[in-house]
Design a protein around this motif. Structure first.
Motif, short mmCIF file in Angstrom:
data_model
loop_
_atom_site.label_atom_id
_atom_site.label_comp_id
_atom_site.label_asym_id
_atom_site.label_seq_id
_atom_site.Cartn_x
_atom_site.Cartn_y
_atom_site.Cartn_z
N ASP A 33 0.95 -1.71 0.05
CA ASP A 33 0.19 -0.05 -0.03
C ASP A 33 1.11 1.69 -0.43
N GLY A 34 2.06 1.13 0.82
CA GLY A 34 2.15 2.37 1.03
C GLY A 34 3.87 2.75 -0.05
N SER A 136 -9.72 7.75 7.77
CA SER A 136 -9.75 6.23 8.54
C SER A 136 -10.95 5.18 8.14
N SER A 137 -11.79 5.46 6.98
CA SER A 137 -12.32 4.70 6.80
C SER A 137 -11.92 3.47 5.51
N ALA A 138 -10.91 4.85 5.01
CA ALA A 138 -10.78 4.04 3.22
C ALA A 138 -10.19 2.67 3.63
N VAL A 139 -10.13 1.87 2.54
CA VAL A 139 -9.19 0.33 2.95
C VAL A 139 -8.19 0.63 2.54
N TYR A 171 -3.86 -5.26 -2.01
CA TYR A 171 -2.60 -5.11 -0.70
C TYR A 171 -3.06 -5.31 0.25
N ASP A 172 -3.54 -4.06 0.36
CA ASP A 172 -4.36 -3.95 1.92
C ASP A 172 -5.36 -4.53 1.91
N THR A 173 -5.94 -4.56 0.71
CA THR A 173 -7.43 -5.74 1.45
C THR A 173 -7.11 -7.02 1.84
N ASN A 174 -6.18 -7.50 1.32
CA ASN A 174 -5.61 -8.92 1.49
C ASN A 174 -5.27 -9.22 0.09
#
Ligand code: MN
Length: 333
Positions: A33-34, A136-139, A171-174
């Motif tokens: 993500d980063g 902070s609600s963004a996945v 990536y961040d949502t696996n």
């Protein structure tokens, strides 16, 4: 002092438009993500005729080499003089605002006179008082970068920019497992695919190029789980001797905590990794019935409500003595 992420990116877009050069960074132990977020931003800035570089707090794992085909990433420890040799109008920190995750990069930027902003999707840490944008609600941070580019900057998102954004979100949502009921992430990814993303190429590079040692150490992890509270808490402590024996890198163990969490009955999973002697990195995950970021925060770290982490000075046994009672308290409500 504000404890809200600024969800309007209007001012952020203005600052970026006004800047001729932008120095980008993300958290230490950089992840899909980063890295995807800063690569997309860097490519977009270049398209607009702006100068940009990516200065990472530490070296990314080899698995991310495909995101940096021209080997342009700068690493703080080795390359800060190279970054300092050029002037920068703006610094932008993406996907974190935790000092403990930045190895001093943001402080160094400010000391160099670079005006530094943050764009993050983690809940804001108590006491943080710098200029920070996000939601902070963004996945994924990649969702924020997409909105910034498309809606606020109104820059073109071509395939070269769409691909790292798709990498961020997958990536961040696996791989789209953790969507937190947010339809935006799928809308964004559908749009990115229409812009030319090769999803098979992303899958191969991001999820199917694991070093063999990663599978081997996962075998060790799954053989050494311990359960508490009738199986609701699953713990694996990995002493430095095991890290050294398997030649493990930090990224190799990033998903281990998820494998444990996915066992039936487990509500909270934690992996305690002594990555160097006396330095334990703690990952915490919850399946959804309990929030765990307050535990990470109380131990000096932070994160999302269901995915958080912190560090502990000592060995894994000492770390568990500190962490265990806190997790029992969480289960007790
Ligand atoms: Mn993220």
């Amino acid at each position: 002092m504000s404890l809200q992420l600024e969800s309007s990116f209007h001012k952020l877009a203005e600052r970026i438009r006004d800047a001729g050069s932008v120095l980008l960074t993300t958290h230490a132990g950089p992840d899909g993500d980063g890295l995807g977020s800063v690569v997309a931003l860097s490519r977009a800035l270049t398209r607009e005729g702006k100068r940009s570089r990516i200065l990472l707090p530490d070296r990314p794992a080899d698995r991310y080499a495909f995101l940096d085909p021209e080997q342009q990433f700068l690493v703080f420890q080795n390359d800060r003089d190279e970054a300092a040799a050029e002037s920068w109008d703006l610094g932008l920190v993406v996907d974190t605002h935790q000092p403990s995750q930045l190895n001093g990069v943001d402080n160094w930027m400010r000391e160099a006179g670079i005006s530094t902003l943050y764009l993050d999707h983690h809940p804001i840490s108590p006491g943080f008082d710098r200029e920070i944008y996000g939601d902070s609600s963004a996945v994924a941070a990649g969702c924020l970068v997409y909105k910034l580019l498309r809606d606020d900057l109104r820059w073109n998102i071509d395939k070269e920019i769409a691909e790292p954004l798709y990498i961020s979100i997958s990536y961040d949502t696996n791989s789209f497992k953790y969507l937190r009921n947010d339809p935006d992430a799928l809308d964004i990814c559908a749009d990115l695919i229409r812009r030319g993303v090769d999803t098979t190429w992303v899958y191969r590079n991001l999820f199917a190029s694991n070093p063999l040692r990663k599978a081997r150490v996962l075998g060790w992890v799954l053989s050494n789980m311990q359960f508490h509270e009738h199986g609701k808490i699953a713990v694996v402590s990995i002493p430095y001797s095991v890290i050294a024996e398997h030649d493990v890198e930090r990224d190799d163990l990033r998903e281990a905590v998820t494998n444990i969490l996915e066992i039936d009955g487990v509500e909270i999973a934690t992996v305690l990794k002594e990555m160097s002697p006396g330095d334990v990195k703690i990952s915490l995950r919850s399946k959804g019935n309990f929030t765990i970021n307050q535990v990470a925060q109380a131990m000096g770290g932070g994160g999302h409500t269901l995915a958080a982490g912190c560090e502990f000075q000592g060995n894994t046994e000492e770390a568990w003595k500190d962490l265990g009672p806190r997790l029992l308290q969480v289960l007790a409500g």
